[in-house]
Design a protein around this motif. Structure first.
Motif, short mmCIF file in Angstrom:
data_model
loop_
_atom_site.label_atom_id
_atom_site.label_comp_id
_atom_site.label_asym_id
_atom_site.label_seq_id
_atom_site.Cartn_x
_atom_site.Cartn_y
_atom_site.Cartn_z
N UNK A 81 1.18 7.15 -6.52
CA UNK A 81 0.10 8.10 -6.80
C UNK A 81 0.40 9.49 -6.23
N UNK A 82 1.52 9.60 -5.51
CA UNK A 82 1.88 10.86 -4.86
C UNK A 82 0.74 11.33 -3.95
N UNK A 83 0.30 10.43 -3.08
CA UNK A 83 -0.87 10.67 -2.25
C UNK A 83 -0.65 10.09 -0.87
N UNK A 84 -1.37 10.61 0.11
CA UNK A 84 -1.40 10.04 1.46
C UNK A 84 -2.80 9.55 1.72
N UNK A 85 -2.94 8.67 2.71
CA UNK A 85 -4.28 8.22 3.09
C UNK A 85 -5.04 9.43 3.62
N UNK A 86 -6.21 9.65 3.05
CA UNK A 86 -6.92 10.86 3.44
C UNK A 86 -8.39 10.64 3.77
N UNK A 87 -8.94 9.48 3.46
CA UNK A 87 -10.37 9.25 3.63
C UNK A 87 -10.80 9.32 5.09
N UNK A 88 -10.15 8.56 5.95
CA UNK A 88 -10.52 8.53 7.37
C UNK A 88 -10.25 9.90 8.00
N UNK A 102 0.82 -1.21 0.00
CA UNK A 102 0.00 0.00 0.00
C UNK A 102 0.86 1.26 0.00
N UNK A 103 1.96 1.24 0.73
CA UNK A 103 2.84 2.39 0.78
C UNK A 103 3.43 2.70 -0.60
N UNK A 104 3.79 1.64 -1.31
CA UNK A 104 4.35 1.82 -2.66
C UNK A 104 3.30 2.39 -3.62
N UNK A 105 2.06 1.93 -3.49
CA UNK A 105 0.98 2.44 -4.32
C UNK A 105 0.72 3.91 -4.00
N UNK A 106 0.72 4.25 -2.71
CA UNK A 106 0.52 5.64 -2.31
C UNK A 106 1.64 6.54 -2.84
N UNK A 107 2.88 6.06 -2.79
CA UNK A 107 4.00 6.83 -3.33
C UNK A 107 3.87 7.02 -4.83
#
Length: 185
Positions: free
Chosen positions: A130-137, A123-128
């Motif tokens: 996409x240049x994104x952080x978890x933001x939904x919660x 998941x961390x690699x996918x977030x990197x």
């Protein structure tokens, strides 16, 4: 409908013009599922499913490689997130529900980046990627805090219900998680 903690809901007979109303376990009111156990699990599952359906309808735009990832993320925020987060101010989010919401967020992101489930990417690699952080919660918690501020300033029945300060004895066993518990973390 009677909302209760008990496994079996108490029976309640209500008559209107000598016609008995049917008692139900859940119903949809203004687009939100209200259940007789007072939990939000069904509502969150329904919101997740509806958001996934809407994602599939917009799939041609959201997974198009000719559109930049930033534009696709903005389209996702405009058209899919509101469906997912509708009425989230009233949700009680346990750790289990939080994990489910984070998994849903990653489901959307993996599809937007066209990463198959067979590709063993963390998941961390996918977030990197996409240049994104978890933001939904985090966004849900922010909306809950904003709503809570509104309720606390008003100071009426909503304040009493939200803070849960009633007189009387508490039931035996582990107490349910309250909205206030989720905001404290």
């Amino acid at each position: 409908m009677v909302i209760s903690r008990k496994q079996e809901s108490p029976k309640c007979d209500i008559f209107i013009n000598k016609v008995k109303l049917k008692q139900t376990e859940k119903f949809k009111y203004l687009g939100t599922i209200i259940s007789n156990d007072g939990k939000t699990n069904r509502e969150i599952s329904a919101r997740t499913a509806q958001a996934k359906i809407n994602f599939q309808k917009m799939k041609t735009i959201l997974i198009n490689k000719h559109i930049s990832i930033e534009t696709r993320k903005r389209a996702f925020q405009c058209y899919i997130e509101p469906v997912l987060m509708y009425e989230c101010e009233a949700w009680t989010i346990s750790k289990q529900i939080q994990n489910k919401l984070e998994a849903t967020e990653m489901w959307f992101l993996r599809r937007m980046l066209r990463i198959p489930w067979t590709a063993k990417k963390t998941n961390e690699r996918v977030l990197n990627e996409a240049n994104k952080r978890r933001s939904l919660v985090r966004a849900i918690r922010k909306r809950q805090a904003t709503f809570l501020g509104h309720v606390m300033r008003r100071g009426k029945l909503e304040h009493l219900v939200t803070t849960g300060k009633f007189e009387g004895k508490r039931n035996r066993g582990r107490q349910r998680e309250k909205i206030m518990d989720g905001l404290a973390t």
